[in-house]
Design a protein around this motif. Structure first.
Motif, short mmCIF file in Angstrom:
data_model
loop_
_atom_site.label_atom_id
_atom_site.label_comp_id
_atom_site.label_asym_id
_atom_site.label_seq_id
_atom_site.Cartn_x
_atom_site.Cartn_y
_atom_site.Cartn_z
N VAL A 79 27.64 33.48 47.19
CA VAL A 79 26.80 33.32 48.38
C VAL A 79 25.38 33.01 47.94
O VAL A 79 24.86 33.58 46.98
N ARG A 80 24.77 32.06 48.65
CA ARG A 80 23.38 31.68 48.39
C ARG A 80 22.59 31.72 49.69
O ARG A 80 23.03 31.18 50.70
N ILE A 81 21.42 32.35 49.65
CA ILE A 81 20.51 32.36 50.80
C ILE A 81 19.14 31.95 50.25
O ILE A 81 18.34 32.79 49.84
N LEU A 103 17.03 41.03 52.90
CA LEU A 103 17.79 40.48 54.02
C LEU A 103 17.05 40.60 55.34
O LEU A 103 17.12 39.71 56.19
N LEU A 108 14.88 37.63 56.52
CA LEU A 108 15.48 36.34 56.87
C LEU A 108 15.13 35.98 58.31
O LEU A 108 15.01 36.84 59.17
N SER A 111 17.58 29.83 59.21
CA SER A 111 17.77 29.79 57.75
C SER A 111 19.22 29.42 57.43
O SER A 111 20.12 29.57 58.26
N THR A 112 19.43 28.97 56.21
CA THR A 112 20.74 28.52 55.77
C THR A 112 21.38 29.54 54.83
O THR A 112 20.71 30.11 53.96
N ILE A 113 22.66 29.76 55.01
CA ILE A 113 23.48 30.55 54.10
C ILE A 113 24.61 29.66 53.62
O ILE A 113 25.32 29.07 54.42
N GLU A 114 24.78 29.56 52.31
CA GLU A 114 25.84 28.74 51.73
C GLU A 114 26.84 29.64 51.01
O GLU A 114 26.45 30.55 50.29
N THR A 165 24.29 28.56 59.61
CA THR A 165 22.93 28.67 60.13
C THR A 165 22.74 30.02 60.79
O THR A 165 23.59 30.46 61.58
N VAL A 166 21.64 30.68 60.48
CA VAL A 166 21.37 32.02 61.00
C VAL A 166 20.98 31.94 62.47
O VAL A 166 20.07 31.21 62.86
N ALA A 174 25.43 34.55 61.79
CA ALA A 174 25.35 33.12 61.49
C ALA A 174 26.65 32.44 61.91
O ALA A 174 27.69 33.09 62.06
#
Length: 216
Positions: A73-75, A139, A142, A146-149, A161-162, A210
């Motif tokens: 996971v990447r934020i 967290l 955030l 914002s994007t979470i991958e 997308t958050v 998200a």
């Protein structure tokens, strides 16, 4: 301080419902360092839902992906880039936790929805450990949009997308809202938070909502 989970199943959308997240909500680092001055950020009212679950907002959901376990996971907005480990349930029905000693490791509920497929996928991680901030320490900072991958084992990347970031007291944790079934691909990222007390530790949880907006 251990938080207990209870397990529920929704047709076609395995999920869990919980009162709060998991063990190590006691703020071990804050206790050992004098507390208060190092408390993690908490979400502001501006990051909360403004409508009924903010379903989609200005961005529509992307088509669901086939099931595939997640590996990472990447934020980017808060500097998170962490491997994922599968989490199950203990004999008492509580959610297992990532090893406390590995502060940059998060976990996902592997008996539930995989990130990117239709339903509510769950990722959880520690806010701190005895040595300092852990994977989801920031967290609460955030912001919406914002994007979470999430890197998937099939080689793809699910992009979320958050929609909102909220904090809840343990006594009023909204199980159905956080863990309930969804008709589109959604993600919840959860850690301890919601205020801190030296006597009882963290008072609740920070929850990021998200939904899937892309893949590659």
């Amino acid at each position: 301080m251990r938080r207990r989970f209870r397990r529920i199943r929704s047709p076609g959308n395995a999920a869990i419902a919980a009162v709060t997240v998991f063990a190590l909500c006691s703020g071990m680092w804050l206790l050992s360092s004098g507390a208060g001055t190092h408390a993690p950020p908490q979400p502001s009212a501006a990051q909360a839902h403004t409508g009924r679950y903010d379903r989609g907002g200005a961005r529509t959901a992307a088509p669901a992906l086939p099931p595939s376990p997640p590996d990472r996971v990447r934020i980017p907005a808060i500097g998170v880039d962490a491997p994922l480990t599968g989490l199950g349930l203990t004999a008492t029905g509580s959610l297992e936790v990532p090893p406390a000693g590995r502060k940059n490791l998060a976990g996902w509920y592997e008996a539930g929805t995989t990130p990117g497929e239709t339903g509510t996928a769950i990722i959880a991680g520690h806010v701190d450990n005895a040595d300092g901030p852990a994977v989801f320490y920031s967290l609460g900072a955030l912001r919406k949009g914002s994007t979470i991958e999430v890197d998937r084992r099939d080689g793809g990347v699910a992009v979320f997308t958050v929609d909102a970031v909220e904090a809840y007291d343990a006594q009023v944790f909204p199980d159905a809202k956080v863990y309930g079934a969804a008709t589109r691909p959604e993600l919840r990222v959860i850690t301890c938070g919601g205020g801190y007390s030296r006597t009882t530790g963290y008072q609740g949880n920070v929850v990021v909502y998200a939904h899937l907006t892309g893949s590659r």
